[in-house]
Design an enzyme around this catalytic site. Structure first.
Site, PDB file in Angstrom:
ATOM      1  NE  ARG A 192      21.460  19.476  33.616  1.00 26.47           N
ATOM      2  CZ  ARG A 192      21.623  20.674  33.113  1.00 26.47           C
ATOM      3  NH1 ARG A 192      22.057  21.654  33.857  1.00 26.47           N
ATOM      4  NH2 ARG A 192      21.373  20.900  31.846  1.00 26.47           N
ATOM      5  CD  GLN A 202      26.978  12.885  32.794  1.00 26.19           C
ATOM      6  OE1 GLN A 202      27.486  11.830  33.181  1.00 26.19           O
ATOM      7  NE2 GLN A 202      27.446  14.054  33.122  1.00 26.19           N
ATOM      8  CG  ASP A 219      21.308  16.825  30.729  1.00 24.49           C
ATOM      9  OD1 ASP A 219      20.300  17.518  30.512  1.00 24.49           O
ATOM     10  OD2 ASP A 219      22.296  17.238  31.354  1.00 24.49           O
ATOM     11  CB  SER A 260      23.421  18.823  28.334  1.00 22.27           C
ATOM     12  OG  SER A 260      23.452  19.040  29.706  1.00 22.27           O
ATOM     13  CE1 TYR A 274      20.027  23.598  35.450  1.00 21.86           C
ATOM     14  CE2 TYR A 274      19.433  22.042  37.163  1.00 21.86           C
ATOM     15  CZ  TYR A 274      19.549  22.361  35.827  1.00 21.86           C
ATOM     16  OH  TYR A 274      19.187  21.447  34.876  1.00 21.86           O
TER      17      TYR A 274
END
Ligand code: NAD
Length: 372
Positions: free
Chosen positions: A119, A124, A127, A130, A225
């Site tokens: 991450r 990005q 990802d 997400s 996380y």
């Protein structure tokens, strides 16, 4: 030019990992072979793929033979009949379930699993976690709304006034925040809980109430996380959540810890005391579930409560999910094609590569497997 094969997923998830628009953008860098019907369940026809520059192939065996790079989602293809060197790009849940990897070890195959994407700012656009979480959170609310015997917003008519539905969201990461935003837009009253203190402001900025439970463990090195909580703290959560659950019309649970069993937040005694007709959507079903009664990939009614454990909930919104996932695959393929000589030096390729020439090389996974 590399030859890239796009496989048709099974009916379980209805996802296509590359849409025609992205094939058109890559067609000067690679030749695309698309299994006939690959995009149909997500709303993309073979003709659209042909117009984008791909060759439609009827037989899966032919695609596997002809392609250098093979694209699939969460089910690995059968590679027994293929002898040449291949690269497979998939989105598995390898930190939780490494069993699918066994079929690839010892073969001339490189495997990238995009659930291991770091991450970082550079990664990005790749990802997928997400993308999947956002669609899941949205779809969970729609599914709950469809199953509930009542409306979500306050409605007043000559017959009286309906109170807004009460939604409880457990875990307010990407999926939880999307669930909060969706439920709020639909007029529900929303409360949410997460062990990460940082999520409080995010929950409140969406107009929901944050349930504060003191004493959570956090680790700054966990990459944003959550970490596993002590048993004392989990007991504390259980009693607070019990009081909230028995007042809720719908509960969406999204709590996860990478590589671990999902935390158990909702026990049977709480479900037993929920209002008849209420609904639980457990988005952690794939890693064991946040609710004790969740059955993976099933919808069932127990103690008059509908409990939904469909792990592929994004398949109910397959076109939108495929568009986002395709954007992530597109970015990853671009990165891979642009950096053919970066093997071993590039963080994105290093962290997502699981198998090289049939050998398990991912250090994170090797460590996890050794712990078992
Ligand atoms: P996730 O899917 O692993 O977990 C979902 C949520 O469950 C998390 O918010 C977690 O804190 C929560 N949770 C875990 N144990 C819990 C428990 N016992 N009780 C209640 N909640 C519990 O995580 P995610 O949604 O993918 O994202 C987690 C974090 O990563 C967020 O801070 C998010 O903003 C961040 N993130 C960063 C990037 C990036 O930098 N590129 C991208 C996406 C997400």
């Amino acid at each position: 030019m590399k030859k890239i094969g796009l496989l048709k997923e099974n009916q379980h998830n209805k996802i296509v990992v590359l849409i025609p628009k992205h094939i058109a953008l890559l067609k000067y860098h690679a030749l695309f072979f698309v299994e006939s019907g690959a995009g149909l369940a997500a709303g993309f026809s073979d003709v659209e793929y042909e117009d984008a520059g791909a060759v439609i192939v009827q037989s899966r065996k032919e695609i596997l033979e002809v392609s250098d790079i093979i694209l699939c989602f969460d089910q690995l293809p059968e590679m027994t009949l293929v002898d040449d060197k291949k690269t497979v790009i998939a989105f598995l849940n390898v930190l939780y379930d490494f069993s699918p990897l066994a079929s690839f070890t010892g073969k001339k195959i490189d495997l990238y699993s995009l659930d291991l994407m770091p991450r970082t700012t550079l990664a990005q656009s790749m990802d997928i976690l997400s993308s999947v979480a956002s669609i899941s959170g949205y779809q969970a609310v729609l599914t709950a709304a469809e199953m509930l015997p009542s409306c979500l917003p306050m409605i007043t008519s000559a017959g009286g006034t309906l109170r807004p539905a009460k939604f409880l969201i457990l875990g307010s990461g990407v999926a939880g925040l999307q669930a909060i935003a969706t439920a709020k837009r639909m007029g529900a009253v929303v409360k949410a809980f997460d062990v990460r203190r940082a999520s409080r402001t995010e929950v409140e900025s969406l107009g929901a109430e944050f349930i504060e439970i003191e004493g959570a463990s956090e680790n700054k090195n966990s990459g944003g996380y959550a970490v596993e909580q002590t048993q004392d703290y989990l007991d504390k959560i259980e009693s607070v959540i019990h009081e909230e659950a028995i007042q809720a019309d719908a509960i969406i649970t999204t709590a996860k810890i990478p590589g671990k069993h999902a935390p158990l937040l909702l026990k049977e005694y709480s479900v037993k005391q929920m209002k008849p007709g209420s609904v639980i959507v457990d988005l952690a079903a794939e890693t064991g579930g946040n609710c004790e009664l969740t059955r993976k990939d099933e919808i069932h009614v127990q103690h008059e409560v509908t409990i939904i454990g469909i792990s592929a909930i994004i398949s109910r919104c397959s076109k939108s999910a495929s568009i986002l996932i395709s954007g992530n695959y597109f970015a990853f393929i671009n990165h891979l094609l642009a950096n053919p000589n970066l093997a071993g030096k590039d963080e994105i390729l290093n962290q997502t590569k699981v198998i090289e020439d049939g050998l398990l090389i991912n250090q994170k996974l090797v460590q996890l497997i050794n712990q078992y």
